[in-house]
Design a protein around this motif. Sequence first.
Motif, PDB file in Angstrom:
ATOM      1  N   PRO A  10       0.819  -1.216   0.000  1.00  0.00           N
ATOM      2  CA  PRO A  10       0.000   0.000   0.000  1.00  0.00           C
ATOM      3  C   PRO A  10       0.854   1.269   0.000  1.00  0.00           C
ATOM      4  O   PRO A  10       1.906   1.325   0.634  1.00  0.00           O
ATOM      5  N   GLY A  11       0.397   2.268  -0.736  1.00  0.00           N
ATOM      6  CA  GLY A  11       1.066   3.565  -0.753  1.00  0.00           C
ATOM      7  C   GLY A  11       2.292   3.656  -1.629  1.00  0.00           C
ATOM      8  O   GLY A  11       2.975   4.677  -1.636  1.00  0.00           O
ATOM      9  N   TYR A  14       5.339   3.371  -7.251  1.00  0.00           N
ATOM     10  CA  TYR A  14       5.833   2.512  -8.330  1.00  0.00           C
ATOM     11  C   TYR A  14       4.867   1.353  -8.571  1.00  0.00           C
ATOM     12  O   TYR A  14       4.646   0.945  -9.708  1.00  0.00           O
ATOM     13  N   CYS A  15       4.292   0.854  -7.494  1.00  0.00           N
ATOM     14  CA  CYS A  15       3.289  -0.207  -7.620  1.00  0.00           C
ATOM     15  C   CYS A  15       2.083   0.314  -8.382  1.00  0.00           C
ATOM     16  O   CYS A  15       1.579  -0.354  -9.292  1.00  0.00           O
ATOM     17  N   ALA A  16       1.635   1.509  -8.033  1.00  0.00           N
ATOM     18  CA  ALA A  16       0.478   2.109  -8.707  1.00  0.00           C
ATOM     19  C   ALA A  16       0.758   2.294 -10.197  1.00  0.00           C
ATOM     20  O   ALA A  16      -0.115   2.022 -11.035  1.00  0.00           O
ATOM     21  N   ARG A  17       1.963   2.705 -10.529  1.00  0.00           N
ATOM     22  CA  ARG A  17       2.318   2.908 -11.945  1.00  0.00           C
ATOM     23  C   ARG A  17       2.331   1.580 -12.695  1.00  0.00           C
ATOM     24  O   ARG A  17       1.837   1.491 -13.824  1.00  0.00           O
ATOM     25  N   ALA A  18       2.907   0.548 -12.101  1.00  0.00           N
ATOM     26  CA  ALA A  18       2.951  -0.762 -12.753  1.00  0.00           C
ATOM     27  C   ALA A  18       1.543  -1.328 -12.928  1.00  0.00           C
ATOM     28  O   ALA A  18       1.216  -1.876 -13.989  1.00  0.00           O
ATOM     29  N   LEU A  19       0.718  -1.189 -11.906  1.00  0.00           N
ATOM     30  CA  LEU A  19      -0.666  -1.666 -11.995  1.00  0.00           C
ATOM     31  C   LEU A  19      -1.421  -0.916 -13.088  1.00  0.00           C
ATOM     32  O   LEU A  19      -2.178  -1.522 -13.860  1.00  0.00           O
ATOM     33  N   ALA A  20      -1.217   0.398 -13.170  1.00  0.00           N
ATOM     34  CA  ALA A  20      -1.892   1.200 -14.192  1.00  0.00           C
ATOM     35  C   ALA A  20      -1.472   0.764 -15.595  1.00  0.00           C
ATOM     36  O   ALA A  20      -2.309   0.690 -16.505  1.00  0.00           O
ATOM     37  N   LEU A  21      -0.194   0.461 -15.774  1.00  0.00           N
ATOM     38  CA  LEU A  21       0.278   0.002 -17.080  1.00  0.00           C
ATOM     39  C   LEU A  21      -0.377  -1.323 -17.452  1.00  0.00           C
ATOM     40  O   LEU A  21      -0.865  -1.489 -18.577  1.00  0.00           O
ATOM     41  N   LEU A  22      -0.403  -2.256 -16.514  1.00  0.00           N
ATOM     42  CA  LEU A  22      -1.034  -3.549 -16.798  1.00  0.00           C
ATOM     43  C   LEU A  22      -2.519  -3.382 -17.101  1.00  0.00           C
ATOM     44  O   LEU A  22      -3.042  -4.003 -18.034  1.00  0.00           O
ATOM     45  N   ARG A  23      -3.185  -2.529 -16.353  1.00  0.00           N
ATOM     46  CA  ARG A  23      -4.613  -2.279 -16.607  1.00  0.00           C
ATOM     47  C   ARG A  23      -4.822  -1.650 -17.982  1.00  0.00           C
ATOM     48  O   ARG A  23      -5.776  -1.976 -18.676  1.00  0.00           O
ATOM     49  N   SER A  24      -3.944  -0.738 -18.371  1.00  0.00           N
ATOM     50  CA  SER A  24      -4.080  -0.081 -19.676  1.00  0.00           C
ATOM     51  C   SER A  24      -3.945  -1.074 -20.818  1.00  0.00           C
ATOM     52  O   SER A  24      -4.448  -0.832 -21.919  1.00  0.00           O
ATOM     53  N   LYS A  25      -3.268  -2.177 -20.548  1.00  0.00           N
ATOM     54  CA  LYS A  25      -3.096  -3.233 -21.551  1.00  0.00           C
ATOM     55  C   LYS A  25      -4.260  -4.229 -21.530  1.00  0.00           C
ATOM     56  O   LYS A  25      -4.290  -5.157 -22.321  1.00  0.00           O
ATOM     57  N   ASN A  33      -0.498  -8.530  -1.951  1.00  0.00           N
ATOM     58  CA  ASN A  33      -0.100  -7.528  -0.967  1.00  0.00           C
ATOM     59  C   ASN A  33       1.103  -8.062  -0.194  1.00  0.00           C
ATOM     60  O   ASN A  33       1.018  -9.101   0.470  1.00  0.00           O
ATOM     61  N   ALA A  34       2.233  -7.343  -0.276  1.00  0.00           N
ATOM     62  CA  ALA A  34       3.478  -7.845   0.302  1.00  0.00           C
ATOM     63  C   ALA A  34       4.247  -6.749   1.040  1.00  0.00           C
ATOM     64  O   ALA A  34       5.367  -6.390   0.668  1.00  0.00           O
ATOM     65  N   PRO A  35       3.657  -6.210   2.129  1.00  0.00           N
ATOM     66  CA  PRO A  35       4.394  -5.209   2.906  1.00  0.00           C
ATOM     67  C   PRO A  35       5.618  -5.823   3.586  1.00  0.00           C
ATOM     68  O   PRO A  35       5.712  -7.044   3.743  1.00  0.00           O
ATOM     69  N   HIS A  36       6.536  -4.955   4.013  1.00  0.00           N
ATOM     70  CA  HIS A  36       7.740  -5.415   4.725  1.00  0.00           C
ATOM     71  C   HIS A  36       7.367  -6.352   5.869  1.00  0.00           C
ATOM     72  O   HIS A  36       6.404  -6.118   6.591  1.00  0.00           O
ATOM     73  N   GLY A  37       8.157  -7.410   6.024  1.00  0.00           N
ATOM     74  CA  GLY A  37       8.002  -8.306   7.161  1.00  0.00           C
ATOM     75  C   GLY A  37       6.939  -9.370   7.010  1.00  0.00           C
ATOM     76  O   GLY A  37       6.717 -10.149   7.930  1.00  0.00           O
ATOM     77  N   THR A  38       6.284  -9.443   5.850  1.00  0.00           N
ATOM     78  CA  THR A  38       5.237 -10.450   5.659  1.00  0.00           C
ATOM     79  C   THR A  38       5.793 -11.665   4.921  1.00  0.00           C
ATOM     80  O   THR A  38       6.802 -11.573   4.204  1.00  0.00           O
ATOM     81  N   PRO A  39       5.126 -12.804   5.065  1.00  0.00           N
ATOM     82  CA  PRO A  39       5.538 -13.988   4.304  1.00  0.00           C
ATOM     83  C   PRO A  39       5.480 -13.740   2.791  1.00  0.00           C
ATOM     84  O   PRO A  39       6.310 -14.273   2.045  1.00  0.00           O
ATOM     85  N   GLU A  40       4.537 -12.920   2.359  1.00  0.00           N
ATOM     86  CA  GLU A  40       4.413 -12.629   0.934  1.00  0.00           C
ATOM     87  C   GLU A  40       5.642 -11.863   0.426  1.00  0.00           C
ATOM     88  O   GLU A  40       6.127 -12.121  -0.667  1.00  0.00           O
ATOM     89  N   ARG A  41       6.147 -10.941   1.236  1.00  0.00           N
ATOM     90  CA  ARG A  41       7.344 -10.177   0.840  1.00  0.00           C
ATOM     91  C   ARG A  41       8.541 -11.111   0.781  1.00  0.00           C
ATOM     92  O   ARG A  41       9.363 -11.029  -0.137  1.00  0.00           O
ATOM     93  N   LYS A  42       8.636 -12.021   1.746  1.00  0.00           N
ATOM     94  CA  LYS A  42       9.736 -12.993   1.752  1.00  0.00           C
ATOM     95  C   LYS A  42       9.693 -13.841   0.477  1.00  0.00           C
ATOM     96  O   LYS A  42      10.724 -14.068  -0.158  1.00  0.00           O
ATOM     97  N   LEU A  43       8.507 -14.275   0.094  1.00  0.00           N
ATOM     98  CA  LEU A  43       8.365 -15.078  -1.119  1.00  0.00           C
ATOM     99  C   LEU A  43       8.744 -14.259  -2.354  1.00  0.00           C
ATOM    100  O   LEU A  43       9.411 -14.758  -3.262  1.00  0.00           O
ATOM    101  N   SER A  44       8.349 -12.997  -2.390  1.00  0.00           N
ATOM    102  CA  SER A  44       8.701 -12.117  -3.500  1.00  0.00           C
ATOM    103  C   SER A  44      10.218 -12.000  -3.632  1.00  0.00           C
ATOM    104  O   SER A  44      10.764 -12.074  -4.740  1.00  0.00           O
ATOM    105  N   ILE A  45      10.886 -11.820  -2.518  1.00  0.00           N
ATOM    106  CA  ILE A  45      12.353 -11.704  -2.513  1.00  0.00           C
ATOM    107  C   ILE A  45      12.989 -12.996  -3.013  1.00  0.00           C
ATOM    108  O   ILE A  45      13.911 -12.975  -3.838  1.00  0.00           O
ATOM    109  N   PRO A  55       7.207  -2.772  -6.859  1.00  0.00           N
ATOM    110  CA  PRO A  55       6.604  -4.058  -7.167  1.00  0.00           C
ATOM    111  C   PRO A  55       7.632  -5.033  -7.736  1.00  0.00           C
ATOM    112  O   PRO A  55       8.705  -4.616  -8.188  1.00  0.00           O
ATOM    113  N   GLN A  56       7.264  -6.296  -7.701  1.00  0.00           N
ATOM    114  CA  GLN A  56       7.978  -7.333  -8.435  1.00  0.00           C
ATOM    115  C   GLN A  56       6.930  -8.007  -9.310  1.00  0.00           C
ATOM    116  O   GLN A  56       5.889  -8.441  -8.826  1.00  0.00           O
TER     117      GLN A  56
END
Length: 86
Positions: A10-11, A14-25, A33-45, A55-56
């Motif tokens: 959230p917030g 760069y994520c908003a820009r990437a999402l907007a590009l994908l939506r435009s396509k 959703n992968a904020p710092h310290g979450t399992p999702e962020r660890k998986l992204s890394i 974003p990744q």
Amino acid sequence: MPQIEIYTQPGCPYCARALALLRSKGAEFREINAPHGTPERKLSIERSGGRSSVPQVFIGGRHIGGCDDLVALDGKGGLDPLLKAA
């Protein structure tokens, strides 16, 4: 269309820009959703080879990179073929 996954937080402008590009396509994607310290962020890394920023973006299981990478790929004409690949 191949599966598209994008790790965000959230917030993040760069994520908003990437999402907007994908939506435009007209791309359908799974936003993770992968904020710092979450399992999702660890998986992204792990999946991105150690990149800790968001974003990744992954298309068809292939790591594309972050927002700048996605925009550059589109600028070179490489994004549309990936989005249309079976």
